[in-house]
Scaffold this motif. Structure first.
Motif, PDB file in Angstrom:
ATOM      1  N   ALA A  45       0.827  -1.209   0.000  1.00  0.00           N
ATOM      2  CA  ALA A  45       0.000   0.000   0.000  1.00  0.00           C
ATOM      3  C   ALA A  45       0.863   1.262   0.000  1.00  0.00           C
ATOM      4  N   LYS A  46       1.933   1.252   0.781  1.00  0.00           N
ATOM      5  CA  LYS A  46       2.805   2.422   0.831  1.00  0.00           C
ATOM      6  C   LYS A  46       3.463   2.667  -0.521  1.00  0.00           C
ATOM      7  N   TRP A  47       3.894   1.599  -1.205  1.00  0.00           N
ATOM      8  CA  TRP A  47       4.489   1.747  -2.535  1.00  0.00           C
ATOM      9  C   TRP A  47       3.484   2.361  -3.512  1.00  0.00           C
ATOM     10  N   ILE A  48       2.227   1.901  -3.470  1.00  0.00           N
ATOM     11  CA  ILE A  48       1.198   2.439  -4.365  1.00  0.00           C
ATOM     12  C   ILE A  48       0.966   3.922  -4.077  1.00  0.00           C
ATOM     13  N   ILE A  49       0.907   4.287  -2.803  1.00  0.00           N
ATOM     14  CA  ILE A  49       0.697   5.700  -2.437  1.00  0.00           C
ATOM     15  C   ILE A  49       1.841   6.562  -2.938  1.00  0.00           C
ATOM     16  N   GLU A  50       3.065   6.092  -2.752  1.00  0.00           N
ATOM     17  CA  GLU A  50       4.225   6.873  -3.204  1.00  0.00           C
ATOM     18  C   GLU A  50       4.256   7.009  -4.712  1.00  0.00           C
ATOM     19  N   GLU A  51       3.864   5.963  -5.437  1.00  0.00           N
ATOM     20  CA  GLU A  51       3.821   6.045  -6.895  1.00  0.00           C
ATOM     21  C   GLU A  51       2.773   7.044  -7.379  1.00  0.00           C
ATOM     22  N   HIS A  52       1.762   7.293  -6.557  1.00  0.00           N
ATOM     23  CA  HIS A  52       0.730   8.268  -6.900  1.00  0.00           C
ATOM     24  C   HIS A  52       1.059   9.666  -6.372  1.00  0.00           C
ATOM     25  N   GLY A  53       2.272   9.834  -5.827  1.00  0.00           N
ATOM     26  CA  GLY A  53       2.675  11.150  -5.326  1.00  0.00           C
ATOM     27  C   GLY A  53       1.997  11.543  -4.031  1.00  0.00           C
ATOM     28  N   GLY A  54       1.509  10.562  -3.284  1.00  0.00           N
ATOM     29  CA  GLY A  54       0.786  10.864  -2.057  1.00  0.00           C
ATOM     30  C   GLY A  54       1.575  10.525  -0.811  1.00  0.00           C
ATOM     31  N   SER A  55       0.889  10.534   0.315  1.00  0.00           N
ATOM     32  CA  SER A  55       1.500  10.222   1.605  1.00  0.00           C
ATOM     33  C   SER A  55       0.436   9.595   2.497  1.00  0.00           C
ATOM     34  N   VAL A  56       0.878   9.010   3.594  1.00  0.00           N
ATOM     35  CA  VAL A  56      -0.054   8.367   4.511  1.00  0.00           C
ATOM     36  C   VAL A  56       0.220   8.873   5.926  1.00  0.00           C
ATOM     37  N   GLU A  57      -0.855   9.099   6.649  1.00  0.00           N
ATOM     38  CA  GLU A  57      -0.779   9.591   8.020  1.00  0.00           C
ATOM     39  C   GLU A  57      -1.412   8.549   8.930  1.00  0.00           C
ATOM     40  N   VAL A  58      -0.769   8.286  10.066  1.00  0.00           N
ATOM     41  CA  VAL A  58      -1.228   7.234  10.982  1.00  0.00           C
ATOM     42  C   VAL A  58      -1.522   7.855  12.346  1.00  0.00           C
ATOM     43  N   LEU A  59      -2.736   7.589  12.841  1.00  0.00           N
ATOM     44  CA  LEU A  59      -3.136   8.011  14.187  1.00  0.00           C
ATOM     45  C   LEU A  59      -3.601   6.763  14.925  1.00  0.00           C
ATOM     46  N   THR A  60      -2.966   6.440  16.022  1.00  0.00           N
ATOM     47  CA  THR A  60      -3.316   5.193  16.720  1.00  0.00           C
ATOM     48  C   THR A  60      -3.053   5.308  18.204  1.00  0.00           C
ATOM     49  N   LYS A  61      -3.764   4.465  18.969  1.00  0.00           N
ATOM     50  CA  LYS A  61      -3.566   4.366  20.410  1.00  0.00           C
ATOM     51  C   LYS A  61      -3.919   2.951  20.823  1.00  0.00           C
ATOM     52  N   LEU A  62      -3.112   2.408  21.673  1.00  0.00           N
ATOM     53  CA  LEU A  62      -3.290   1.020  22.057  1.00  0.00           C
ATOM     54  C   LEU A  62      -4.668   0.805  22.688  1.00  0.00           C
ATOM     55  N   ASN A  63      -5.364  -0.227  22.160  1.00  0.00           N
ATOM     56  CA  ASN A  63      -6.699  -0.641  22.632  1.00  0.00           C
ATOM     57  C   ASN A  63      -7.785   0.388  22.342  1.00  0.00           C
ATOM     58  N   GLU A  64      -7.498   1.401  21.526  1.00  0.00           N
ATOM     59  CA  GLU A  64      -8.519   2.400  21.193  1.00  0.00           C
ATOM     60  C   GLU A  64      -8.708   2.565  19.688  1.00  0.00           C
ATOM     61  N   GLY A  65      -7.955   1.830  18.853  1.00  0.00           N
ATOM     62  CA  GLY A  65      -8.177   1.887  17.422  1.00  0.00           C
ATOM     63  C   GLY A  65      -7.075   2.632  16.670  1.00  0.00           C
ATOM     64  N   THR A  66      -7.234   2.588  15.350  1.00  0.00           N
ATOM     65  CA  THR A  66      -6.237   3.179  14.450  1.00  0.00           C
ATOM     66  C   THR A  66      -6.944   3.897  13.315  1.00  0.00           C
ATOM     67  N   THR A  67      -6.371   5.012  12.876  1.00  0.00           N
ATOM     68  CA  THR A  67      -6.890   5.760  11.733  1.00  0.00           C
ATOM     69  C   THR A  67      -5.759   5.974  10.727  1.00  0.00           C
ATOM     70  N   PHE A  68      -5.997   5.546   9.476  1.00  0.00           N
ATOM     71  CA  PHE A  68      -5.083   5.817   8.369  1.00  0.00           C
ATOM     72  C   PHE A  68      -5.717   6.874   7.475  1.00  0.00           C
ATOM     73  N   ILE A  69      -4.943   7.928   7.149  1.00  0.00           N
ATOM     74  CA  ILE A  69      -5.414   8.947   6.204  1.00  0.00           C
ATOM     75  C   ILE A  69      -4.468   8.931   5.008  1.00  0.00           C
ATOM     76  N   ILE A  70      -5.013   8.568   3.843  1.00  0.00           N
ATOM     77  CA  ILE A  70      -4.220   8.530   2.612  1.00  0.00           C
ATOM     78  C   ILE A  70      -4.435   9.844   1.875  1.00  0.00           C
ATOM     79  N   TRP A  71      -3.367  10.629   1.728  1.00  0.00           N
ATOM     80  CA  TRP A  71      -3.456  11.918   1.054  1.00  0.00           C
ATOM     81  C   TRP A  71      -2.969  11.771  -0.377  1.00  0.00           C
ATOM     82  N   LEU A  72      -3.825  12.233  -1.316  1.00  0.00           N
ATOM     83  CA  LEU A  72      -3.477  12.189  -2.730  1.00  0.00           C
ATOM     84  C   LEU A  72      -3.686  13.567  -3.344  1.00  0.00           C
ATOM     85  N   PRO A  73      -2.750  14.018  -4.208  1.00  0.00           N
ATOM     86  CA  PRO A  73      -2.962  15.300  -4.902  1.00  0.00           C
ATOM     87  C   PRO A  73      -4.126  15.164  -5.872  1.00  0.00           C
ATOM     88  N   LEU A  74      -5.024  16.161  -5.878  1.00  0.00           N
ATOM     89  CA  LEU A  74      -6.249  16.047  -6.687  1.00  0.00           C
ATOM     90  C   LEU A  74      -6.219  16.963  -7.906  1.00  0.00           C
TER      91      LEU A  74
END
Length: 494
Positions: A458-487
């Motif tokens: 997934a990270k390779w695909i995002i980088e090939e599209h010129g984007g980035s990924v942001e990770v927000l997480t906390k143990l036992n409370e869940g995780t959020t991935f935000i995939i940023w792509l230029p539009l």
């Protein structure tokens, strides 16, 4: 021959040539000024005496006459000027000299013709005394007669002091030049060695790199920013890049070895399961086996179907693993993804619809995706779908209960696809490693299944599209991935 020695010889030779030229000019100037006054006085006296010479007729004992040449009286008055005069008569070979010449006699040519050929300046050594002599040959005709007399007037001066001065000057010039050249060679060789010492450091550093002893070697230099300083700076930069390349190469080899080891480990389990099931089925349906005789056909059929299901599941797992490894191999070889303008709303809604059918225990939700209407990105539809499914499946795996949500936002010229879950989450220290190949955030617990390659792809695909990924997480409370792509806000004009 070393560069130091060649440089020393070159500028020593150049210095010798300069000293030779300089010494020759000094010697010529001193010679000219040392003898100029002497020559001028000799010429002046020669012109004066030549005008006042006399000829007398002297009868001989055989009743013949001969012509004698006489010096004027002033020739004897030149002693104070250290001028010496000699008059030679070629008719009777008689010599008349000034009184100060004493017993000295200047050498004379054998004939008047030879004397005329040698008219001018001549150096003579008379009784070890150096003389500078001007020779003036002449033919004298007695007025009113046809009788002639040929003679040679020689006017000279002792040049012992001048010669001594010139000898001393020559001695000084020669020996000073030799000493100067020797000192220049010694100092020059020292300076050349000092100047070339950084080059020796370069050679030693290069030899160290060649032998592979220490790639962190740098050349120390605190001199001026001259050509050698610039060269050392360039070499240090080259060494730093070389060290970086070697480090990257070692890291790549280490990652490759780790990748092969992890892949072998991941493949070993399904292969062991398949082999075990096939061996079990072989024994189960072997008529000679004791266990198979005690089972009914219905029981054996049921056990066989279970084993076949296990083999099928492990085969699918191996297929997914091989496909993932092929995708990463393409990334490693520098393969790029061909990008086209993609309407993001249609793609994301299709992924949200199909995600309902994925294996899961968590609730699947998606927010208002209408914000994506009219929004385009430069991308590849298949790879973007694969990337979104990787994050969604990953969220389902790590959310045994709760919910997984897909949402979209637009901010600062980028579109963000947000995938949130209420699952087990991660410790913040694990976040930097989750995109490494075969890394498993719950590896110590072994809670979920998977190959650990999905997020790397997934990270390779995002980088090939010129984007980035942001990770927000906390143990036992869940995780959020935000995939940023230029539009792209509008489709391209056809």
């Amino acid at each position: 021959m070393s560069i130091r020695l060649r440089l020393t010889l070159w500028y020593s030779g150049l210095l010798a040539a300069v000293l030779l030229l300089f010494g020759s000019i000094i010697y010529a100037l001193v010679y000219h000024y040392a003898y100029q006054d002497v020559e001028n006085e000799i010429l002046r006296q020669t012109r004066s005496l030549s005008k006042k010479m006399a000829v007398v007729v002297v009868p001989n004992s055989d009743f013949t006459e001969e012509l004698n040449l006489l010096l004027p009286e002033e020739a004897n008055q030149l002693a104070d000027l250290q001028i010496y005069v000699q008059l030679y008569n070629y008719e009777n070979n008689k010599v008349v000299t000034s009184k100060n010449l004493n017993n000295f006699n200047f050498e004379v040519p054998a004939t008047i013709n030879e004397a005329m050929e040698n008219e001018g300046w001549k150096r003579m050594l008379v009784d070890k005394t150096p003389f500078l002599v001007y020779q003036f040959p002449f033919t004298y005709t007695i007025q009113g007669t046809t009788e002639q007399v040929s003679g040679l007037l020689q006017v000279g001066s002792i040049t012992a002091s001048e010669d001594k001065l010139m000898d001393r000057l020559l001695f000084i010039l020669v020996y000073v030049s030799i000493i100067t050249i020797m000192l220049a060679m010694s100092v020059g060789l020292f300076l050349a060695r000092k100047s070339m010492r950084p080059l020796v450091h370069i050679i030693n550093a290069a030899n160290g790199i060649q032998s592979g002893n220490d790639l962190s070697v740098r050349i120390e230099y605190d001199g001026p920013e001259d050509e050698i300083g610039k060269l050392i700076g360039t070499v240090n930069k080259m060494l730093a890049r070389t060290e970086g390349f070697f480090k990257e190469l070692e890291d790549a080899y280490a990652a490759q070895r780790r990748f092969v080891s992890d892949a072998s480990h991941e493949l070993r389990t399904p292969l062991t399961t398949i082999r075990g099931n096939t061996d079990f089925l072989k024994k189960l349906w072997d008529p000679e086996a004791d266990g198979s005789k005690q089972m009914s056909d219905e029981m054996r059929k049921e056990i066989t179907l279970e084993a076949i299901d296990d083999i099928s599941d492990e085969g699918k797992r191996m297929s997914r693993l091989v496909n993932d490894m092929l995708s990463l191999a393409r990334a490693d070889t520098g393969q790029t993804i061909e990008l086209h303008p993609i309407p993001l709303s249609i793609l994301v809604k299709e992924v949200a619809r199909r995600a309902h059918h994925l294996e899961r225990t968590a609730e699947w939700n998606y927010g208002d995706l209408e914000v994506l209407n009219g929004v385009y990105v430069l991308g590849n539809k298949d790879y973007l779908q694969q990337m979104l499914f990787i994050f969604i499946e990953n969220a389902f795996k790590y959310t045994p209960e709760g919910s997984v949500t897909l949402d979209a936002i637009i901010y600062n010229g980028q579109v963000g696809l947000k995938i949130s879950d209420t699952g087990i989450g991660m410790d913040k220290d694990e976040v930097p490693y989750i995109f490494d190949r075969f890394y498993r955030a719950d590896e110590s617990r072994g809670v979920t299944k998977g190959t650990g390659l999905g997020l790397s792809i997934a990270k390779w695909i995002i980088e090939e599209h010129g984007g980035s990924v942001e990770v927000l997480t906390k143990l036992n409370e869940g995780t959020t991935f935000i995939i940023w792509l230029p539009l792209v806000l509008a489709p391209p004009l056809e």
